[in-house]
Enzyme design. Sequence first.
Site, PDB file in Angstrom:
ATOM      1  N   CYS A 144     -13.130  39.203 -20.013  1.00  0.00           N
ATOM      2  CA  CYS A 144     -13.990  39.938 -20.950  1.00  0.00           C
ATOM      3  C   CYS A 144     -14.711  41.080 -20.217  1.00  0.00           C
ATOM      4  CB  CYS A 144     -14.945  38.997 -21.677  1.00  0.00           C
ATOM      5  SG  CYS A 144     -15.655  39.722 -23.182  1.00  0.00           S
ATOM      6  N   HIS A 148     -10.668  35.710 -24.122  1.00  0.00           N
ATOM      7  CA  HIS A 148     -11.201  34.506 -23.479  1.00  0.00           C
ATOM      8  C   HIS A 148     -10.141  33.405 -23.456  1.00  0.00           C
ATOM      9  CE1 HIS A 148     -15.488  35.688 -23.249  1.00  0.00           C
ATOM     10  NE2 HIS A 148     -15.191  36.409 -24.323  1.00  0.00           N
ATOM     11  N   GLU A 151     -10.370  30.646 -21.981  1.00  0.00           N
ATOM     12  CA  GLU A 151     -11.077  29.359 -22.056  1.00  0.00           C
ATOM     13  C   GLU A 151     -11.449  28.976 -23.478  1.00  0.00           C
ATOM     14  OE1 GLU A 151     -14.477  32.332 -21.749  1.00  0.00           O
ATOM     15  OE2 GLU A 151     -12.366  32.197 -21.140  1.00  0.00           O
TER      16      GLU A 151
END
EC number: 4.3.2.10
Length: 213
Positions: free
Chosen positions: A85, A194, A196
């Site tokens: 990001c 992202h 994750e």
Amino acid sequence: MSEAKKKVTVLDYGSGNIRSAVRALEYAGAEVTLSAKAANVLECDGLFVPGVGAFAAVMKALREVGALQWIGRRIAGGRPVLGICVGHQVLFEEGVEHGIRTRGMGEWPGVVELLDAPVVPHMGWNTVTPPADSKLFAGIESERFYFVHSYAVQKWEFDVAQPKMKPPAVTWSEHGVPFVAGVENGPLSALQFHPEKSGEAGAQLLRNWLATL
């Protein structure tokens, strides 16, 4: 005998919610340390650099903990780094937010600018278009990933100084306009989205990254 887990440090410099990154990397099979200590940052197999918020604020926070120097040393030494990001954005030359220009790390040419789109921020799941030689996206080229951002690099102008040098592998996505969603450049990789927060596709991408360490 099972292979030893790769040691990854998630850089803890005050950037947003990074527990999800720790959990995702552990799920992908890494041994994870959350730290802003030089030894942990410099000696791990892979460094994960998160980033949430404004470009200028992230650069300031990285500078204050000494991380800009550490990241630079890892890249110079061929030690893997993955920026996420705003941690992806600050690797470019410059960020422009609300008319204010902030110098980035300058690893790649490019300016991080407001997306020219009907709706910002770009929030939600989106497809990407990776190059054929991408290692990060191997096997997940058609998957969707989770984005939350209003700014991005929309022009890629990279001149290879030496003809024998391999140019970076650039992955694109689109929200209003095409933008750089990922870069793979030797030890240095970065993603606008992202992983994750991208479910099993994100987990597989992290496994792909761990496999390169």
